[in-house]
Design a protein around this motif. Structure first.
Motif, PDB file in Angstrom:
ATOM      1  N   ILE A 189      28.674  35.276   8.683  1.00  0.00           N
ATOM      2  CA  ILE A 189      29.798  36.176   8.409  1.00  0.00           C
ATOM      3  C   ILE A 189      30.969  35.515   7.690  1.00  0.00           C
ATOM      4  CG2 ILE A 189      29.222  37.613  10.403  1.00  0.00           C
ATOM      5  CD1 ILE A 189      31.596  36.369  11.877  1.00  0.00           C
ATOM      6  N   GLU A 190      31.133  34.196   7.836  1.00  0.00           N
ATOM      7  CA  GLU A 190      32.374  33.566   7.379  1.00  0.00           C
ATOM      8  C   GLU A 190      32.546  33.622   5.860  1.00  0.00           C
ATOM      9  OE1 GLU A 190      32.609  29.696   9.188  1.00  0.00           O
ATOM     10  OE2 GLU A 190      33.028  30.532  11.181  1.00  0.00           O
ATOM     11  N   ASN A 248      35.287  45.814  12.068  1.00  0.00           N
ATOM     12  CA  ASN A 248      34.609  46.714  11.142  1.00  0.00           C
ATOM     13  C   ASN A 248      33.311  47.276  11.718  1.00  0.00           C
ATOM     14  OD1 ASN A 248      35.956  46.752   8.228  1.00  0.00           O
ATOM     15  ND2 ASN A 248      36.317  44.747   9.162  1.00  0.00           N
ATOM     16  N   ALA A 249      32.703  46.558  12.662  1.00  0.00           N
ATOM     17  CA  ALA A 249      31.459  47.048  13.262  1.00  0.00           C
ATOM     18  C   ALA A 249      31.714  48.179  14.252  1.00  0.00           C
ATOM     19  CB  ALA A 249      30.739  45.899  13.982  1.00  0.00           C
ATOM     20  N   ARG A 265      31.113  35.527   3.711  1.00  0.00           N
ATOM     21  CA  ARG A 265      31.170  36.917   3.237  1.00  0.00           C
ATOM     22  C   ARG A 265      32.574  37.495   3.397  1.00  0.00           C
ATOM     23  NH1 ARG A 265      30.070  41.000   6.713  1.00  0.00           N
ATOM     24  NH2 ARG A 265      28.668  39.702   7.959  1.00  0.00           N
ATOM     25  N   TRP A 266      33.167  37.296   4.568  1.00  0.00           N
ATOM     26  CA  TRP A 266      34.492  37.866   4.791  1.00  0.00           C
ATOM     27  C   TRP A 266      35.562  37.170   3.964  1.00  0.00           C
ATOM     28  CZ3 TRP A 266      35.556  42.416   5.829  1.00  0.00           C
ATOM     29  CH2 TRP A 266      34.789  43.172   6.726  1.00  0.00           C
ATOM     30  N   GLU A 275      37.334  40.036  12.461  1.00  0.00           N
ATOM     31  CA  GLU A 275      37.181  40.979  11.343  1.00  0.00           C
ATOM     32  C   GLU A 275      35.800  41.622  11.369  1.00  0.00           C
ATOM     33  OE1 GLU A 275      38.689  43.155   9.075  1.00  0.00           O
ATOM     34  OE2 GLU A 275      39.697  41.446   8.101  1.00  0.00           O
ATOM     35  N   GLU A 276      34.794  40.840  11.699  1.00  0.00           N
ATOM     36  CA  GLU A 276      33.427  41.376  11.771  1.00  0.00           C
ATOM     37  C   GLU A 276      33.328  42.441  12.860  1.00  0.00           C
ATOM     38  OE1 GLU A 276      29.164  41.380  10.805  1.00  0.00           O
ATOM     39  OE2 GLU A 276      30.977  40.748   9.760  1.00  0.00           O
ATOM     40  N   TRP A 301      31.689  38.650  21.401  1.00  0.00           N
ATOM     41  CA  TRP A 301      30.638  39.329  20.626  1.00  0.00           C
ATOM     42  C   TRP A 301      29.775  40.180  21.555  1.00  0.00           C
ATOM     43  CZ3 TRP A 301      29.527  39.072  15.330  1.00  0.00           C
ATOM     44  CH2 TRP A 301      28.268  39.530  14.938  1.00  0.00           C
ATOM     45  N   LEU A 327      25.697  45.581  16.105  1.00  0.00           N
ATOM     46  CA  LEU A 327      25.804  44.137  15.915  1.00  0.00           C
ATOM     47  C   LEU A 327      24.483  43.448  16.238  1.00  0.00           C
ATOM     48  CD1 LEU A 327      29.239  43.604  17.688  1.00  0.00           C
ATOM     49  CD2 LEU A 327      28.794  43.200  15.257  1.00  0.00           C
TER      50      LEU A 327
END
Length: 873
Positions: free
Chosen positions: A13-14, A694-695, A16-17, A690-691, A585, A4
């Protein structure tokens, strides 16, 4: 695992997801065998843009939808927009006028072409903004209340109600908006207090024997007066009842009648009656035997004076605006000696909520629904528990309005909307049918003219829970998803929309439209004031998303939504929850750096270490509490449950406790707990979760389609929980004492323990390393400390921190004494103010709330300083 970035950037990120979710159909995956769950969004106006009320309403809906999707259900969130009759026509007319074009000059068909063009170009603004908020709606089935299938549903409803005798045409008074030239509902009228006048008039008796005295706030309406009413028991007028007066200006002879509407205690006790221009007078007129068709009308659709049926209005007044006519009528009354006096008076005036002009009660032919008959099943549905209203306190409002409901005027004199499916022949006979061809057949193929009016927007949106699912066709979607599970709505549209849906759904589907009706409050500014453009205190949700991210705004609204209470929105709260996302995060980055990644199990991993058994138990308890809060629609409680678990339990304690001792068992447990956190938090903060999901490693599915945690009570450890809880209390007590007594942060102190039982001594041995690291302790030993020291009591043991040479003990005592006295003085002063009834009753509510908050803060400060003094002995 994907490393990350160091900094959490929501904007990165928003978008894109969201695109990924929508393009891959993840908002409604194929689950034909799953239990259905359904919610419909209150369709925003196609003219609209996202305001903070939309943000709250749709955030709550998305939390429930994402939660049910994670629980494996076939979760359908129906989305669409409302054609918004008046609002859309107003926008398009304004655009055309800027080009020098008038609606009336171009004609209906050409105007409607412009509306559809505008809708195609600009009508999707709010749906794009809903996507920015993260709303996981089924966009593949997006609806519009003017779609062909919806038009068919509306026509069927109109025709069926007409044939059942529940919809009819009648001449009655309506709230008339002179600016838009249409009837509007009572609910679209805003009553305002204004400085007005009371004109006292005298009407001469026909026989010349004297006068009868009346007063009015609208002297111009005397041009259409049809009677003067006195109370049946008013002895002053017993001999005048049945006689007539000759109206000034018009010369019309009108009777003096008895009616209890006249109040003997008010003014002269005599009231002028204008049944064509006042709602109360209309009822008096009906009781007096006047037919609606015979009631005099002195205004046209633009509120200009027109000739009455008897032709007695002077020519000079014809065509004058109502307010200009008022001035001239008063002049004529004064010239004729009929004006006694003018009194300044604060009066209530009705205004159109969109037009901003004074609404006129106006006698006109309109279409009405027998709302009284339709309301009875809606009342019973709540009373019998078929519809659960949350909060329950709104049930009383529901009953009160529906039990006193008036006929529902459903026609509007607009061009944009669902045109009424009624046709007329040359003799005025009406033919109501779903299509013109059907009406022609009924009329024997005579020439027909279609009704020019359209339907009230709420008439069509009342069909939303079932027409969006394919009704009137018997579709599989309709059978599967009606009734809906829950409706989330602002309390301010409980009558506009919610009650209409209940009435229509019960009548046409023979079942409630939804099982639960959740009514939330309004979003106010940080001082508790209602937001308005005129006050300059509105909050742009898109601006907040730009600054802090959609996740932070969503979490703020959820955390502050407390079952119907209004929300005081403070931007600092949004910033604080952005910091919460940042903390998660950074915690995930810490996990990655220590080899902690995606879990390969839904069940809790096997664990031997007390700290791991403890965090598994705490996770299970959090899932249990979160499930209960969501089931009860307690959004604030559910948000706070997951917030405190993530921030305090996981980040501040668990990760700190395992630092430097992360073995393979701990990696597995930490990875599992982090996964549970991301799933639980996803409905509230979908983007960041979600970010991070997946990370952390390769997954068989996206987080949006993960499985909701199953709380297994067997994972609760009766020993590990109390042990780690003890450690946390000891560390917290030492940290608090150090902070209160101004111990330098870097100072490592010895710790003396006395009166510890055997269980506590064993715990001290097992957790000595963690205790020394987390509380900055140099050594741990039994016994007393000499000199000044801080004392912390946890269970049976006392923990003593020697402070000689570390701080100036006497100076610290003096500081704490002074601080305690200052806090107590302010506390007592505030208490005196709050105990003064004059202050509580007369001050603004926000001032009283602030005084209470300040009092609580000072009381807490005083207690804290006294406790610190006590620790120093």
């Amino acid at each position: 695992m994907t490393e990350l970035p160091k900094t959490f950037d929501p904007a990165a990120i928003e978008g894109r997801w969201y695109s990924h979710w929508e393009e891959n159909g993840l908002f409604r995956p194929e689950r034909p065998d799953a239990e259905p769950w359904t919610i419909v969004n209150p369709p925003p106006n196609v003219t609209g843009s996202l305001h903070i009320g939309h943000a709250l309403d749709n955030t709550l809906q998305d939390i429930l939808t994402r939660h049910e999707r994670l629980r494996g259900k076939d979760a359908l969130w129906v989305v669409g927009t409302d054609h918004a009759g008046i609002a859309t026509q107003m926008v398009v007319e304004r655009n055309l006028e800027s080009q020098g074009l008038k609606r009336q000059e171009m004609g209906r068909e050409a105007f409607l072409e412009h509306v559809w063009e505008w809708k195609a170009q600009s009508g999707g603004q709010i749906t794009r903004q809903l996507r920015r908020l993260g709303c996981s709606m089924d966009w593949s089935r997006e609806q519009f209340t003017m779609d062909p299938h919806f038009v068919r549903a509306v026509n069927k409803v109109f025709v069926q109600l007409y044939r059942e005798g529940l919809l009819y045409r009648d001449k009655r008074l309506v709230n008339w908006d002179p600016r838009f030239g249409t009837a509007i509902s009572d609910l679209e009228v805003e009553t305002k207090e204004v400085q007005g006048k009371f004109w006292h008039l005298k009407y001469p008796l026909e026989d010349g024997s004297g006068f009868i005295h009346v007063a009015t706030t609208r002297p111009e309406t005397m041009l259409a007066d049809m009677a003067v009413a006195v109370h049946p028991d008013d002895a002053r007028y017993r001999d005048l009842v049945g006689k007539r007066v000759r109206l000034p200006i018009t010369g019309r002879l009108i009777p003096i009648i008895r009616d209890e509407h006249a109040d003997p205690e008010l003014g002269s006790g005599a009231v002028k009656i204008t049944p064509g221009h006042d709602f109360n007078d209309f009822e008096v007129g009906k009781r007096a035997g006047f037919k609606a068709v015979d009631m005099l009308n002195m205004l046209d659709g633009a509120a200009r004076v027109m000739q009455t049926q008897d032709g007695l209005v002077p020519a000079e007044l014809i065509g004058m605006d109502r307010f200009d006519a008022r001035k001239r009528v008063v002049e004529l009354l004064e010239e004729g000696g009929f004006l006694e006096r003018i009194e300044d008076k604060v009066i209530q005036l009705p205004y159109g909520d969109r037009s901003g002009v004074v609404i006129e009660p106006w006698l006109t032919d309109q279409w009405y629904v027998d709302a009284e008959t339709l309301s009875k099943p809606a009342i019973d549905a709540v009373r019998e528990g078929k519809i659960k209203v949350v909060p329950k306190s709104w049930e009383k409002t529901w009953y009160n309005w529906l039990e006193n409901i008036q006929p529902w005027c459903v026609s509007r004199q607009l061009w944009w909307g669902h045109r009424i499916p009624a046709w007329y022949d040359d003799q005025g006979n009406v033919f109501v049918a779903e299509t013109e061809e059907e009406a022609q057949r009924e009329a024997g193929n005579r020439p027909l003219r279609r009704d020019d009016d359209v339907l009230d927007t709420w008439f069509s949106s009342g069909l939303w829970p079932f027409a969006t699912l394919g009704w009137p066709d018997d579709t599989e979607l309709l059978r599967r998803h009606y009734p809906n599970d829950v409706l989330i709505s602002g309390f301010d549209i409980i009558f506009f929309w919610d009650a209409r849906m209940a009435m229509q759904g019960l009548h046409f589907m023979k079942d409630v439209p939804w099982k639960t009706l959740y009514l939330h409050g309004l979003v106010r500014d940080s001082k508790g004031q209602k937001m308005s453009k005129s006050k300059g205190n509105t909050v742009d949700p898109l601006g907040l998303i730009d600054r802090y991210g959609a996740d932070a705004l969503r979490f703020t609204l959820a955390a502050m939504e407390s079952q119907g209470r209004d929300i005081k929105l403070d931007e600092k709260r949004v910033e604080g929850y952005r910091n919460f996302a940042t903390k998660l995060w950074n915690a995930t980055r810490f996990c990655q750096a220590n080899g902690i990644g995606a879990s390969d199990t839904i069940e809790p991993p096997a664990a031997q270490l007390p700290v791991n058994r403890w965090i598994i138990g705490e996770t299970v308890k959090t899932v249990q509490a979160l499930d209960l809060a969501l089931a009860e629609l307690r959004f604030d409680e559910s948000s706070n449950t997951i917030y405190h678990f993530v921030w305090a339990t996981f980040c501040d304690w668990y990760l700190e406790l395992i630092k430097g001792a992360i073995d393979e068992e701990t990696r597995k447990v930490a990875g599992w707990v982090l996964d549970q956190i991301l799933v639980m938090l996803h409905p509230f903060m979908p983007f960041v979760t979600e970010e991070l999901w997946n990370a952390l490693g390769e997954r068989p599915y996206e987080l949006i389609l993960a499985k909701w945690p199953m709380p297994d009570a067997r994972a609760l450890d009766p020993e590990a929980g109390p042990e780690i809880d003890w450690l946390i209390r000891v560390v917290s007590g030492i940290r608090t004492a150090r902070a209160e007594l101004n111990v330098p942060p870097g100072a490592r102190l010895p710790l003396h323990v006395r009166d510890a039982g055997s269980a506590t001594q064993a715990r001290l041995q097992r957790h000595a390393v963690a205790l020394q690291r987390l509380a900055r302790i140099e050594t741990i030993s039994d016994g007393e400390a000499s000199g000044g020291a801080a004392q912390i009591v946890v269970d049976e043991a006392t923990y003593v921190l020697p402070l000689e040479g570390v701080i100036d003990i006497e100076a610290e005592k003096a500081r704490l004494q002074k601080a305690a006295e200052a806090a107590e003085k302010e506390r007592d002063s505030l208490a005196g103010r709050l105990n003064n009834p004059s202050f509580v009753e007369r001050a603004k509510p926000e001032a009283v709330d602030k005084a209470r908050a300040d009092h609580a803060e000072k009381a807490s400060d005083a207690e804290k300083y006294r406790a610190a003094l006590a620790r120093l002995g």
